[in-house]
Scaffold this active site. Structure first.
Site, mmCIF file in Angstrom:
data_model
loop_
_atom_site.group_PDB
_atom_site.id
_atom_site.type_symbol
_atom_site.label_atom_id
_atom_site.label_comp_id
_atom_site.label_asym_id
_atom_site.label_seq_id
_atom_site.Cartn_x
_atom_site.Cartn_y
_atom_site.Cartn_z
ATOM 1 N N GLU A 100 2.111 -8.784 8.345
ATOM 2 C CA GLU A 100 1.840 -9.372 9.651
ATOM 3 C C GLU A 100 2.904 -10.374 10.080
ATOM 4 O OE1 GLU A 100 -0.291 -9.027 7.154
ATOM 5 O OE2 GLU A 100 -1.676 -7.527 7.946
ATOM 6 N N HIS A 106 -13.518 -9.572 8.191
ATOM 7 C CA HIS A 106 -13.456 -8.689 9.362
ATOM 8 C C HIS A 106 -14.241 -9.299 10.531
ATOM 9 C CE1 HIS A 106 -12.437 -5.901 6.101
ATOM 10 N NE2 HIS A 106 -11.957 -5.088 7.003
HETATM 11 C C1 LIG Z 1 -3.544 -8.839 5.278
HETATM 12 C C2 LIG Z 1 -4.225 -7.571 5.637
HETATM 13 N N1 LIG Z 1 -3.736 -6.823 6.629
HETATM 14 C C3 LIG Z 1 -4.349 -5.679 7.001
HETATM 15 C C4 LIG Z 1 -5.492 -5.246 6.353
HETATM 16 C C5 LIG Z 1 -6.216 -3.964 6.801
HETATM 17 N N2 LIG Z 1 -6.076 -2.929 5.772
HETATM 18 C C6 LIG Z 1 -7.065 -2.673 4.890
HETATM 19 S S1 LIG Z 1 -6.603 -1.528 3.755
HETATM 20 C C7 LIG Z 1 -5.083 -1.357 4.436
HETATM 21 C C8 LIG Z 1 -4.085 -0.421 3.816
HETATM 22 C C9 LIG Z 1 -3.718 -0.813 2.421
HETATM 23 O O1 LIG Z 1 -2.876 0.132 1.847
HETATM 24 P P1 LIG Z 1 -2.435 0.039 0.336
HETATM 25 O O2 LIG Z 1 -1.906 -1.317 0.037
HETATM 26 O O3 LIG Z 1 -1.510 1.180 0.083
HETATM 27 O O4 LIG Z 1 -3.767 0.201 -0.510
HETATM 28 P P2 LIG Z 1 -4.759 1.438 -0.526
HETATM 29 O O5 LIG Z 1 -5.762 1.165 0.546
HETATM 30 O O6 LIG Z 1 -3.969 2.667 -0.286
HETATM 31 O O7 LIG Z 1 -5.378 1.413 -1.884
HETATM 32 C C10 LIG Z 1 -4.949 -2.165 5.560
HETATM 33 C C11 LIG Z 1 -3.754 -2.232 6.427
HETATM 34 C C12 LIG Z 1 -5.966 -6.058 5.316
HETATM 35 N N3 LIG Z 1 -7.061 -5.737 4.617
HETATM 36 N N4 LIG Z 1 -5.326 -7.202 4.979
#
Ligand SMILES: Cc1ncc(C[n+]2csc(CCOP(=O)(O)OP(=O)(O)O)c2C)c(N)n1
Ligand SMILES: Cc1ncc(C[n+]2csc(CCOP(=O)(O)OP(=O)(O)O)c2C)c(N)n1
Ligand SMILES: [Mg+2]
Ligand SMILES: [Mg+2]
Lengths: 358, 328, 328, 358
Positions: free
Chosen positions: B64, B133
């Site tokens: 972000e 959230h």
């Molecule tokens: C700081 C933050 N930004 C955005 C989100 C929203 N979000 C939840 S899961 C996700 C994707 C995460 O991807 P990854 O790190 O590859 O983990 P995975 O879900 O694939 O296990 C996002 C953008 C969040 N939880 N926290």
């Protein structure tokens, strides 16, 4: 000048496909370890599959599916001692099952009920981290703090491929390296961050390459191979306990399910690739391996699966039997010593709610 | 001349606005996590990538601060970035760029360069989601010099305020009440539709008590007013633009009844309700016939969702405040 | 029994406190940028590394979010970290950890674990420094649930409030008025000295007007009161603990004169002065005989230092506010 | 799988010490380039040395000394075209001199006078960045934005060794790599972040190693060798213009002066090492090189130094001749279209200040 340790670019594998790819073996594992690992895999798989059903039935809320991620969680945890700390993300929400957290507790977390939270010190399992990568410094701090106290514990932190883009990952990894903290940075590279593919996340050839910039070893393992994961983690734990600092593990897998129950991946995912991954998913692969070894029999398998199913049945029953949470809990645990305003607010809320009840 | 309208949900109005603004000005681009291939986790950006291409609707890395920081540089290259933060609480990593740079860079250039960044994000609770959230972080943004903030409470305003933000030469943050993304529908003007920043909206007219709210608290207050039907005549003012603020409308609505309650979802201490109350305490002191009440979220971590309704301002709490004002 | 005291500057009092608290409790450690080898850029941590070793006074990598984030983990390992942010505006990268985790983790553990982190930082303007060395960011902190905030205005309180913070089981943020690090001296109790959080301090007694302030605005208000000598009898309340707040003292001081001005260095919108005014508008409405005035920094980027005096609340502006209250 | 590009671990050098280390040469530089570089070095050195004196005389405020950092700044800028953007930190406060920003302007910045700020678009020099590393994403965004527009410009961002620990560095570098932005990440590794030595900042063998984790090339040059810096930057610029994305340059030097005028390094620095660095400082090294080449004569040197001294004399005179800033500027440029509150505040301030004047 010392030689840089480049990432081990070859994917480590132990379990073959039973045909062209031969099985390997891991030193020091006996039959009870093999079965323990299997039990863990089946428990996690059962938890996950039941949870998706519970969600469809409206019995739990939005849920982050971890189907085909079980080998990373079970393999890594098996390499830890009980005093070692686990820092899960939402993707490892149920990893505490492997440390004795009841299924009911974790189900309650996904049901938004206060009994879904636990005291991390009871299990050496930190709270589920919802924001991406922000728990990496926590895990680094805990490991460093244990080392400062002369204790022998290490910690492991789980995060995804997307998490490696966040500043918090970077700062946590660097702190761990500088402080020589006994930390395992465990990256679940399932190649997607919701709808964002790995190639839109980084230009690094491998995520393990990131270890180079922190002066720590980086290794790559097949994330669907529970034994490869176990072995790599065991080596990292040994290094940590020997005072050699953190290790970065990239476990390569593929997200074969939606990001979460609310997600519809059809717009972005490669359906064929998903089908291929499903055919080679981690629990079945290990099951076949154990059968080839002659360690797993039909009967034993039935029993293990039955135990897991029972645990889930009992878990959801216990969760659903729980009384609705007291709204007064809104004010609980905000502070150890709360400011006086909170007592006034609580009284006011009670008055307004009471007025309605009456 | 009648303006053509369409009935849209709040999130559809956001999407409509983005399509229109990207069409209108080819220096506008949209960027954020999952805004492209997936069209946004709430589908606010659906269709943009197909229509305007992956260079104008960009799936960024998951970072972000990097999103907002690169947006500063994009402005310097002549772009007008519309940045999505996926959720309220996931915007916190961008606060450093916001406070340190976004709010100051125009000043730093002695007015030579403009930073027309729009930051939009779903905000607020009540959606039965895991923690983080559900936040209402407007204080962190509105307290920051150099930043403007608006929060719509209707589908039409969701389009009109966002359009104003995108066209504004200053950085503007738009908080979209996610609880009402799909439940609030309304007639939305087609094509060009701009609701100027700095103009409040009288939602209901009334003589006994004034409610002041914004965002998802506006429909809540309407519910409270309905519940008070026959009991009190209540004026409802939707602030909708927090900075610039329509102080005249605030003072007029307060003067009309002399009895004011401010409703805000965010935690109380230093919430925007405090600012509104402070303005009244300075500029409406002779009009006030009763204490200025605040109905707010509490100063505690946003709770587990099975009890979130007890945290959020409720119809009951607003009704109670109105009754207390009447009884004073 | 008389308590032994020593005359110290404000920053010496901070240093004295840290020595005493590290001596007293071997789970206390100090960490931050340049706190070790250099003893801090203001020398607040001077001597600690020599006395307690590099494991209890730690030079960290240059990463504020990493500092606060690892402090969370250190608490889980049984430490009580005292974290220094080198300057107010350089604390912004840590806000994400603060809001997302520090204020919520105790709650998340159902009360099972404590996070007795102290964050201390020099704050405020008037020091003739390049930009971003001058901010008053208390709103970002005090608005955050789960966090406590205190701001001393004397050398003795700088020691006593910091000691209270370090011993408090909750996360506490202490803002130290850097303008007065070396110019404010005072008698400071030796050894144990704790000023409980949540107790305001009456600095001057008076009958006509009440000034409410904290931090570096307290000596400023004293200057204004001196300038008003003979013209008005002014009560001055030093809030000193923003959360928990001594609401009784605030209400009593307001009731005593019925005329209140609040003085705060931070930008006005949603500053802590707004919270204080809002409390008065709710709970002191019958006592107020005049508008509640706020004298604050402006809602603009902190300016170039040759003109910073025009930005900061000044004796002239405070005197003007008092006169307006008297004339009302 | 592609081969990872490890950092070039050898320090690139062109200029020798005239004795044991032989001089090299750089293709494509003619005599006017050599002298242009020298002029830049001398101008920066003169600015820096005069500023320290001005500070002692109370004529400017706290000042971040860049003595022995001039070669990094002059060498890098010489490799850029005018349309390329420069993002300086406080350590490069005077780099705009090389783009025509008057000395008076930069002196005014350190005097806290509004005429010390400039419109970046006039010089393609961004504002001086005071907070560490937060300008890295700006530079990445600008470079990416230029590329999106089909323009040919690239950007360079200067930051220190300490800056590599910040999340902002990480996120900016990763964005640049992913977007294929034409960016040069120029790390001034002077081995100290105020009092914190490099070994407390990272465990990486070299800072250039960090490039590996972003999938971009990393190179190391001797930061006191203006020609080595020039050459490395030129290659990075070529790569950027060819569409090959960002490059990380680690320029290795040593901070031979206090961090800033307010700093007393005696408590932490290695005084002997400082003396050694001073003997081999970058301006003198290049001067001797030019003399060995026969390019620089005493007369020319006198002239160049005289010009620089004149520029500084004129600069401080112009700065000091400037009228004191109007306090009303407090409200200027906060917004393009300010909220109405600001006009009210401005009127109130005028009233109160006027009341005092009257
Ligand atoms: C700081 C933050 N930004 C955005 C989100 C929203 N979000 C939840 S899961 C996700 C994707 C995460 O991807 P990854 O790190 O590859 O983990 P995975 O879900 O694939 O296990 C996002 C953008 C969040 N939880 N926290
Ligand atoms: C975000 C932030 N944190 C802290 C500071 C205070 N500070 C100013 S310079 C400095 C050290 C920077 O070291 P380095 O990055 O190596 O650059 P150098 O000063 O050596 O050129 C620090 C900590 C700051 N300016 N910004
Ligand atoms: Mg992933
Ligand atoms: Mg440095």
């Amino acid at each position: 000048m010392a030689q840089v340790l480049p990432a081990e670019r070859d994917l480590r594998r132990v379990i073959g496909d039973g045909e062209s790819v031969p099985d390997g073996e891991v030193d020091g594992l006996d039959e009870s370890d093999f079965l323990e690992l299997y039990r863990s895999l089946v428990l996690l798989r059962t938890y996950d599959e039941r949870s998706v059903v519970f969600h469809r039935q409206g019995r739990i809320g939005t849920y982050a599916i971890f189907w085909n991620h079980e080998a990373m969680q079970a393999g890594a945890v098996h390499a830890l001692a009980d005093e070692d700390w686990i820092f899960p993300s939402y993707r490892e929400s149920a990893i505490g099952l492997l440390r004795g957290i009841p299924a009911a507790t974790i189900l309650q977390w996904w049901r938004g009920h206060p009994t879904g939270w636990w005291n991390p010190a009871d299990y050496n399992v930190a709270s589920i981290c919802v924001p991406i990568a922000t728990h990496v410094p926590h895990a680094a701090g805990l490991a460093w703090g244990k080392k400062l106290r002369g204790e022998n514990a290490c910690s492991i932190v789980f995060f995804g491929d997307g998490a490696t883009s966040e500043g918090a990952f970077h700062e946590g990894a660097n702190f761990a390296a500088v402080m020589g903290a006994p930390l395992i940075l465990f990256c679940n590279n399932n190649q997607w961050a919701i709808s964002t593919p790995l190639e839109a996340q980084t230009r690094a050839e491998t995520l393990a390459d990131k270890a180079v910039g922190y002066g720590m070893p980086g290794v790559r393992v097949d994330g669907a191979d529970v034994l490869a994961v176990y072995e790599a983690t065991r080596e990292a734990v040994e290094r940590a306990r020997a005072g050699d600092g953190p290790t970065f593990i990239e476990a390569v897998t593929y997200r074969a399910a939606p990001h979460a129950t609310a997600d519809d991946p059809s717009a972005y995912i490669d359906a064929e690739r998903v089908e291929q991954e499903k055919r080679n998913e981690c629990v079945g692969r290990y099951e076949r391996y154990l059968r080839r070894l002659g360690v797993l029999t039909d009967e034993l398998d039935q029993q293990i699966r039955g135990e897991a199913a029972d645990a889930m049945r009992a878990g959801i029953a216990a969760a659903e039997a729980e009384a609705p949470a007291d709204p007064g809990l809104v004010f609980e645990h905000a502070y150890v010593q709360p400011p006086p305003e909170l007592a006034r607010d609580r009284a006011e809320l009670r008055r307004v709610l009471g007025g309605n009840e009456g | 001349m009648a303006v053509a309208t369409r009935e849209l949900t709040l999130v559809e109005a956001v999407n409509d606005c983005l399509h229109h603004e990207l069409e209108r000005d080819d220096s506008v681009l949209v960027m954020g996590e999952d805004v492209g291939r997936a069209g946004g986790v709430f589908r606010a950006t659906a269709g943009l990538r197909d229509r305007f291409g992956p260079d104008r609707c960009i799936d960024t890395p998951l970072a972000e601060a990097g999103i907002l920081g690169t947006a500063v540089g994009l402005c310097m290259a002549g772009w007008r970035p519309v940045v999505e933060m996926q959720y309220d609480a996931f915007s916190y990593p961008c606060l450093d760029q916001l406070i340190t740079h976004v709010g100051r860079y125009h000043w730093r250039t002695k007015g030579g360069m403009e930073f027309p960044i729009t930051i939009r994000m779903p905000y607020g609770g009540g959606v039965r989601a895991p923690e983080l959230h559900d936040d209402s972080p407007e204080t962190y943004y509105v307290h920051t010099p150099g930043i403007k903030v608006a929060i719509p409470s209707t589908a039409a305003d969701a389009k009109g305020l966002l359009a104003a933000a995108i066209r504004d030469p200053d950085p503007v943050v738009i908080f979209e009440p996610k609880l009402h993304y799909r439940t609030l529908r309304g007639e939305v003007p087609e094509g060009d539709h701009v609701v100027p920043l700095g103009e409040a909206r009288i939602v209901r007219e009334g003589d006994d008590v004034t409610l002041v709210a914004y965002g998802s608290m506006v429909p809540l207050c309407e519910g409270a007013i309905d519940a008070l039907d026959g009991e009190a005549s209540v004026e409802l003012l939707d602030i909708r633009s927090l900075k610039p603020l329509d102080e005249d409308a605030l003072l007029a609505a307060a003067a009309k009844t002399g009895r004011v309650a401010i409703v805000q979802e965010a935690p109380r201490v230093c919430g925007f309700g405090a600012e509104l109350a402070a303005i009244l305490a300075e500029k409406a002191i002779l009009d006030l016939q009763a204490p200025v009440l605040r109905v707010t979220g509490y100063d505690v971590p946003y709770p587990y969702w099975t009890i979130e309704d007890a945290y959020m301002p409720s119809v009951e709490r607003v009704v109670d405040a109105v009754r207390r004002l009447l009884a004073f």
